[in-house]
Scaffold this active site. Structure first.
Site, PDB file in Angstrom:
ATOM      1  NE  ARG A 105      15.768   1.611  16.967  1.00 33.48           N
ATOM      2  CZ  ARG A 105      16.161   0.086  15.858  1.00 33.48           C
ATOM      3  NH1 ARG A 105      14.694  -0.603  15.681  1.00 33.48           N
ATOM      4  NH2 ARG A 105      16.481  -0.057  14.811  1.00 33.48           N
ATOM      5  CD  GLU A 144      18.934  -4.684  18.190  1.00 31.76           C
ATOM      6  OE1 GLU A 144      18.840  -3.666  17.788  1.00 31.76           O
ATOM      7  OE2 GLU A 144      19.241  -4.941  17.596  1.00 31.76           O
ATOM      8  CD  GLU A 302      15.341  -7.722  15.076  1.00 31.58           C
ATOM      9  OE1 GLU A 302      16.038  -7.200  14.534  1.00 31.58           O
ATOM     10  OE2 GLU A 302      14.342  -7.205  15.901  1.00 31.58           O
TER      11      GLU A 302
HETATM   12  C1  GLA Z   1      17.633  -4.060  14.883  1.00 31.28           C
HETATM   13  C2  GLA Z   1      16.087  -4.226  16.000  1.00 31.28           C
HETATM   14  C3  GLA Z   1      15.136  -3.822  15.062  1.00 31.28           C
HETATM   15  C4  GLA Z   1      15.573  -3.434  13.413  1.00 31.28           C
HETATM   16  C5  GLA Z   1      16.359  -3.837  13.097  1.00 31.28           C
HETATM   17  C6  GLA Z   1      16.462  -3.892  11.314  1.00 31.28           C
HETATM   18  O1  GLA Z   1      17.903  -5.251  14.984  1.00 31.28           O
HETATM   19  O2  GLA Z   1      15.987  -4.764  16.857  1.00 31.28           O
HETATM   20  O3  GLA Z   1      13.628  -3.319  15.187  1.00 31.28           O
HETATM   21  O4  GLA Z   1      15.683  -1.632  13.878  1.00 31.28           O
HETATM   22  O5  GLA Z   1      17.615  -3.434  13.684  1.00 31.28           O
HETATM   23  O6  GLA Z   1      18.031  -2.524  11.544  1.00 31.28           O
END
Ligand code: GLA
Length: 670
Positions: A105, A144, A302
């Site tokens: 990604r 992020e 998250e």
């Molecule tokens: C980040 C991302 C998620 C996932 C988590 C866990 O916070 O936003 O998409 O990848 O880490 O690794």
């Protein structure tokens, strides 16, 4: 009112029969929120300009029918392979000149016009289609933000950012040369095209260039966010928009600037340790998020249920039985949500071993039962939503200091910016004091105590703000590594720490870094805050006092007899200085003395060590006392009211079992 409970939901990774099971299990776990579409670009736009919204229409309608609100994401953190082939120039280039391609990604350069246009188009298309959808409670732009790039697009954008900062043309270039100190090593620029991102070079790079590059990327990524946000606002007026800020140990964006541009602050936080350091880190994360939100409630977007891919390639697993306590750690400090990555553990893909609310083994598991218990507890906490935490102490936190110190900072010191900030935060937490983080140039007059750990870069405005704070009766505790450079990351001359020298009533002539593992004994002066036997590590300095009182001196080595810890009374306030890294007990004792000088004490006096006590306050003066017992022993804590989680009355005190929690709706009076 409710606390949002749920997580990232990716039904597009699963066949339709699984969706019915999701419905039933989400109901069982009392999920009320699902974050949808975070990485779904290729499912939404399988080829350029050809859209397929069928599955998303069905998902949003289904969730709305089930009473589950949606946080709808734009999928722009993961461009599909077709995008690479169509726009190869938009693929990111590393510092070493390697052009990356799809396969993971975040394969884009956010300064590439083709990427920006595609991302903006996607946001506008989604907003036009779902702007009025009843399920959508919040928009989640991208994921992020934090990817930097060193390509030619980045070079162009960097130059134009620099021209805005220093001026265009020859005059601007002269300003830039002065700010970066380019006469050193013959690096003067004579034409703008010579100015490039700090790409791989032979040895040490230029600190000013590195700092400006960090500032530039924070601004460039923020512009990319704002473009998407504005498309959404235009089509979905009234629905809040945010993006999720990650809380790692490195810093790509300036959260203070970013959090002004979101409607609600949202952060992602993953455990850094499964022991006491993990509890401290949760508190630190939550206090940062709340402070960036200006004290308003914020969202934990998250976290992981169990297994997490931690920094440095480590894999950590949250021990069973801790999900509730850890989650309350965030809610206690102002989060109005408990959300996870992700609802159902993936069967394939780069994160297939990352834990989820529903594990691979299915619902008949300890982990899912713990999730369901957490859902039930969170449901009972609805009444605390919207309430706030107040703090009279703060630790100063500044992206510029972080970038400048960790980028090209103090040579010879094993000093990482965030470690220093975390250490001061942890000391206040051990003292039972709830604190904010604060920017040095923010409004500081509401605080009684400020800690300035490793605040390496201090602007003139920052120095003035700290002077005003102390003159107004505040207590300021400054640790070594602070106040050394100006906003261009150039040394402030005349003795360290130039920006704070007068305020601290001293002048540092010279640094004496201590070799790894070596400590130096300190001797306190009379009955003072530095305990007998205290030792310093990491750093020491030759100090001349010019008004400060000496609280402790170095007792051996080249600085024997010279001041180590000082305090300068300034009107009704005081400015303290720690020129070495004190061991934990001595550090705690100095912080305790500074708290006493500031007239501050613990949130709840009499709480046993290892038990966390934090209050949230409602608009009408109602308060909720969150109690988290992080020890393996039962604990008794003074409290009066009713435990919202159990409806059990607390008539003067609460008994917490080992690892136990309580949320007391407090009553006051006799
Ligand atoms: C980040 C991302 C998620 C996932 C988590 C866990 O916070 O936003 O998409 O990848 O880490 O690794």
């Amino acid at each position: 009112m409710s606390i949002w409970f749920g997580g990232d939901y990716n039904p597009e990774q699963w066949d339709e029969p699984v969706w019915a099971e999701d419905d039933a299990l989400m109901r069982a776990a009392r999920v009320n929120t699902a974050t949808v579409g975070v990485f779904s670009w290729v499912r939404l736009e399988p080829d350029e300009g050809r859209y397929d919204f069928g599955w998303l229409d069905a998902t949003l309608d289904r969730l709305a029918e089930r009473g589950i609100q949606v946080i709808l994401a734009t999928p722009t953190a993961s461009p599909p392979p077709w995008f690479t082939l169509a726009y190869p120039d938009a693929m990111p280039v590393t510092r070493d000149g390697v052009r990356l391609t799809h396969g993971s990604r975040d394969t884009y350069c956010a300064a590439a016009p083709s990427y920006r246009a595609a991302a903006r188009r996607m946001a506008a298309t989604l907003a036009a289609r779902y702007g009025q959808h009843p399920a959508v409670a919040l928009w989640h732009v991208h994921n992020e933000y934090g990817t930097q790039c060193w390509c030619e697009h980045a070079a162009l954008a960097f130059r134009s950012w620099l021209q805005k900062r220093y001026g265009a043309g020859a005059d601007g270039l002269a300003q830039l040369n002065a700010a970066w100190g380019t006469t050193f090593w013959s690096q003067c620029y004579s034409a703008w095209p010579q100015v490039v991102p700090p790409r791989a070079t032979q040895w040490r790079g230029n600190p000013g260039q590195l700092l400006d590059f960090c500032r530039f990327w924070s601004d460039e990524l923020l512009a990319a966010y704002c473009e998407q946000r504005d498309e959404i606002r235009a089509a979905a007026p009234g629905v809040p928009v945010t993006t999720n800020v990650m809380l790692p140990d490195y810093q790509v964006i300036d959260p203070w600037a970013w959090c002004r541009e979101v409607d609600v602050v949202a952060v992602d936080h993953y455990l850094s340790s499964t022991g006491p350091a993990g509890h401290a880190d949760i508190a630190f994360a939550a206090d940062r998020a709340r402070s960036w939100a200006g004290g308003r409630p914020w969202l934990l977007m998250e976290q992981a249920t169990r297994l997490v891919y931690a920094a440095g390639g480590r894999v950590l697993s949250r021990p069973p039985g801790r999900m509730l306590r850890d989650s309350l750690g965030y809610v206690a400090r102002g989060s109005d949500s408990v959300l996870f990555f992700q609802w159902r553990a993936s069967r394939a893909g780069a994160e297939m071993w990352h834990s989820a609310m529903l594990p691979h083994a299915g619902p008949d598991t300890a982990a899912f039962r713990e999730v369901a218990e957490l859902g039930a507890a969170v449901q009972r906490l609805g009444e605390v939503a919207g309430s706030r935490v107040t703090a009279r102490a703060a630790v100063l936190l500044d992206a510029d200091s972080w970038w400048a110190l960790d980028g090209q900072g103090l040579r010879g010191a094993d000093l990482r910016y965030l470690d220093a900030v975390r250490r001061d935060h942890a000391a206040l937490r051990r003292a039972g004091v709830v604190c904010d983080v604060a920017h040095p140039e923010a409004a500081l007059s509401g605080y009684r105590l400020l800690l300035a750990p490793a605040l390496y870069l201090v602007t003139d405005a920052g120095a003035e703000a700290l002077r005003r704070f102390v003159a107004g009766g505040g207590v300021l505790v400054v640790s070594f590594g602070s106040g050394l450079v100006d906003q261009a990351a150039q040394v402030r001359l005349g003795g360290y720490p130039g920006a704070l020298r007068d305020l601290l009533g001293l002048r540092v002539e010279e640094f004496f870094p201590l070799p790894d593992g070596e400590t130096v004994p300190l001797s306190g002066r009379g009955p003072g805050p530095v305990p007998p036997g205290a030792r310093g590590a990491t750093w020491s300095e030759l100090i001349d006092v010019t008004g400060a009182e000496v609280l402790a001196s170095y007792a051996a080595g080249p600085l024997a007899g010279h001041p180590a810890i000082t305090r300068h009374e300034v009107g009704p306030g005081s400015a303290w200085y720690l020129s070495t890294e004190l061991d934990d007990p001595a550090h705690d004792q100095v912080i305790a003395a500074a708290l006493a000088a500031a007239g501050l004490g613990p949130e709840v006096p009499g709480v046993p060590p290892g038990v966390e006590a934090v209050r949230r306050w409602g608009a009408g003066g109602q308060s909720w006392l969150f109690l988290l017992n992080h020890t393996a022993e039962p604990a008794t804590v003074p409290a009066r009211g009713v435990d919202v989680l159990t409806s059990v009355e607390a008539a003067g005190c609460v008994q917490l079992p080992p690892g136990g929690v309580a949320v007391i709706r407090e009553v006051r009076g006799p």
